[in-house]
Design an enzyme around this catalytic site. Structure first.
Site, PDB file in Angstrom:
ATOM      1  N   GLU A  21       0.994  -0.994  -0.186  1.00  0.00           N
ATOM      2  CA  GLU A  21       0.099  -0.664   0.053  1.00  0.00           C
ATOM      3  C   GLU A  21       1.168   1.216   0.080  1.00  0.00           C
ATOM      4  OE1 GLU A  21      -2.696  -1.004  -1.391  1.00  0.00           O
ATOM      5  OE2 GLU A  21      -2.651  -3.034  -0.255  1.00  0.00           O
ATOM      6  N   GLY A  22       2.249   1.232  -0.627  1.00  0.00           N
ATOM      7  CA  GLY A  22       3.247   2.529  -0.688  1.00  0.00           C
ATOM      8  C   GLY A  22       4.125   2.180   0.662  1.00  0.00           C
TER       9      GLY A  22
END
Length: 596
Positions: A443-444
């Site tokens: 998610e990054g």
């Protein structure tokens, strides 16, 4: 053997004493009737589901993992996962904070947030199936067409169908502007989508009847880069108008990854071969729509870090009280035993208190942000909604990165408490360390979160969002600055607030001349901001504990001791971080790549 008990007392302290959620809910029309009794009842029942249904499957699910069938291209989840999911659906947990228009219970996100902490503590791999589905629900709720909402949202809300986010491709992870998946428009308004995606959590599973994939792809006329990405809804089975399942859509799992942790969740390679999909939102505006999902996922991953920190702490604490090793340096503490329990040793206490402080600070942090999110979405005053939206935007990358960094440290410290037994699978601690490591990546990555915080959320608006949050801290400092009993908390809080202001201005000025300066400073800068948030919330919690320390409830004495430990032992990390951030880009960029 491993165990988990929902930390209901501390959750109630955070929600009712620190944040006073019942009074805040009264200001939010959809939640005005949500009282303390309801909140506590939901959390108590949620804790039972987590500890009694999910937790017993965590270790076995890790050992068994998911099974992939090459012929049918299907995935079977570990034994018990599907049955636990059915219990989850039948009990209505999937609908907890969803819109009543689509079958949801309409409870505040703040309650759902606490529920998910318990799920993540008990079984992170399992929790990813409903967790991703909730993100898909939020994305469709915000950007889907009315037809899409009516057909798909009731199934996602009920939990009958699950959802995924299909972003990453083998040649592009963070840089989505490089993705190659194509979407060809059809005469009936649908699209044929072709491409390959990797690292798709829960991309194929047997817990639900259908899977709704939210897929990023390019239209034929798409401009280059991230401005040419569109978002599509691609179901595993094409639903009929009445919601029943129709033909199998050609989006298949080609393989599942063999990975370090979260073995109970299938991390899939997904192949789309002319799969039918429908555009969500506007053409070429897919990232804007997907950011609803991605931001929900980032907050969710922060909750994963918190959940693992809490369960690791609980188990290390039990072990430290039972394990006998050597005698206390200050004299025998258990004369009736051949050695003292290891909790008497100062460094064992340091490790335990580190995890305890990270858990309690993280719980206050995530609950604070969740309440701001409820205000952003439902408060009747437009200015309040905007201010809350700014706080949520500012702190979302900090929740994701700071809490997952902390979880990696906390689970490692808790494993260390066990000594050699921590390294052995049967005790369960090594799984928490392995599971915690992914949370810093997906998610990054935490570096991306740091760049987002410093670049987009702070420097891009000249620190306006940071000043809004800083104003809350300043008001608290001014209100309690003359309270002598609070000086041990107010003085370091005011000090770190001043240092963040100065550091932000310094990095901002250097970045105008060379943007590598922001890249070089971003990671330590985010951790400094994380400590700013923790300092503020621990000071507020200490104020409550001081007021109630003579109540006879030992909970407040423990809370006060944890706050003192945080300020004395963990906050000083910022001195090193600030020096790192100020050291500049030259020491990173001077060496030619060929010389590494």
């Amino acid at each position: 053997m491993p165990q988990y008990n929902a930390p209901l007392r501390d959750m109630q302290f955070v929600l009712h004493e620190l944040l006073n959620v019942e009074e805040v809910f009264k200001e939010l029309p959809p939640h005005a009737d949500t009282n303390r009794e309801l909140v506590d009842q939901v959390l108590e029942e949620g804790g039972k589901f987590a500890s009694q249904v999910l937790f017993p499957l965590n270790h076995s699910g890790d050992r068994e993992g998911c099974h992939y069938d090459r012929e049918s291209k299907t995935v079977t989840t570990p034994k018990g996962f599907k049955q636990a999911y059915q219990q989850y659906v039948e009990a209505g947990w999937a609908a907890l904070s969803c819109d009543p228009e689509f079958g949801g219970q309409g409870l505040p996100l703040t309650i759902n947030n606490s529920f998910y902490e318990m799920l993540n503590s008990s079984n992170q791999a399992w929790t990813m199936y409903p967790g991703l589905s909730h993100g898909a629900y939020e994305c469709l709720h915000a950007h889907g067409s009315e037809e899409q909402k009516q057909l798909y949202l009731p199934k996602l809300v009920s939990g009958e169908w699950t959802g995924t986010m299909c972003l990453t491709e083998a040649h592009c992870g963070t840089d989505l502007g490089l993705l190659r998946s194509k979407a060809e428009p059809q005469a009936d308004g649908s699209y044929k989508i072709t491409g390959n995606k990797i690292f798709i959590s829960a991309g194929e599973n047997d817990v639900s009847a259908n899977i709704i994939h939210l897929v990023l792809a390019r239209l034929p006329d798409a401009p280059e880069g991230s401005k040419g990405i569109s978002l599509f809804l691609v179901p595993k089975f094409l639903p009929n108008a009445d919601g029943s399942l129709g033909a199998r859509n050609p989006i298949f799992c080609g393989a599942i990854e063999e990975k370090m942790g979260i073995h109970g969740n299938a991390t899939c390679q997904m192949n789309l071969d002319g799969a039918t999909g429908w555009l969500i939102g506007q053409p070429h505006k897919g990232l804007q729509a997907m950011f609803v999902f991605m931001n929900a996922a980032r907050l969710g991953v922060g909750m994963q870090g918190l959940g693992l920190t809490e369960v690791a702490y609980q188990n290390a604490l039990v072990y430290a009280k039972d394990r006998l090793q050597m005698r206390s340096l200050s004299g025998i503490k258990a004369a009736d035993k051949p050695a003292d329990p290891i909790i008497v040793h100062p460094d064992v206490r340091r490790m335990l208190l580190t995890a305890k402080a990270f858990a309690e600070g993280g719980r206050a942090f995530t609950s604070y942000v969740a309440l701001e999110l409820d205000k952003e979405l439902t408060h009747p005053d437009e200015q309040v909604r905007k201010d809350s939206a700014d706080i949520v935007a500012l702190l979302t990358p900090v929740v994701k990165a700071f809490l997952t960094d902390n979880a990696w440290m906390a689970t490692s410290e808790c494993l260390q408490v066990y000594g050699g037994h921590g390294y052995i699978a049967e005790w369960g601690m090594e799984q928490y360390v392995r599971d915690a490591r992914i949370n810093m990546i997906y998610e990054g990555t935490n570096t991306i979160q740091s760049l987002d915080l410093l670049g987009r959320k702070i420097l891009m608006d000249n620190g306006a969002k940071l000043k809004k949050f800083g104003a809350q801290i300043q008001a608290f400092v001014e209100e309690h600055g003359t309270d002598e009993s609070m000086s041990e908390f107010i003085t370091p809080l005011a000090d770190i607030g001043d240092k963040v202001t100065k550091l932000t201005m310094e990095i901002g000025m250097k970045s105008f001349a060379n943007q590598d300066e922001a890249g070089a400073a971003a990671v330590p800068y985010l951790r400094v901001v994380g400590h700013l948030v923790f300092s503020y919330l621990f000071a507020r919690m200490a104020k409550i504990a001081l007021e109630k320390q003579d109540s006879g409830d030992s909970f407040y004495a423990a809370k006060l001791a944890t706050a003192r430990f945080y300020f004395a032992r963990l906050l000083p990390e910022t001195a090193m971080l600030i020096r790192q951030a100020r050291s500049g880009a030259a020491n990173l960029m001077a060496l030619d790549a060929e010389l590494f």
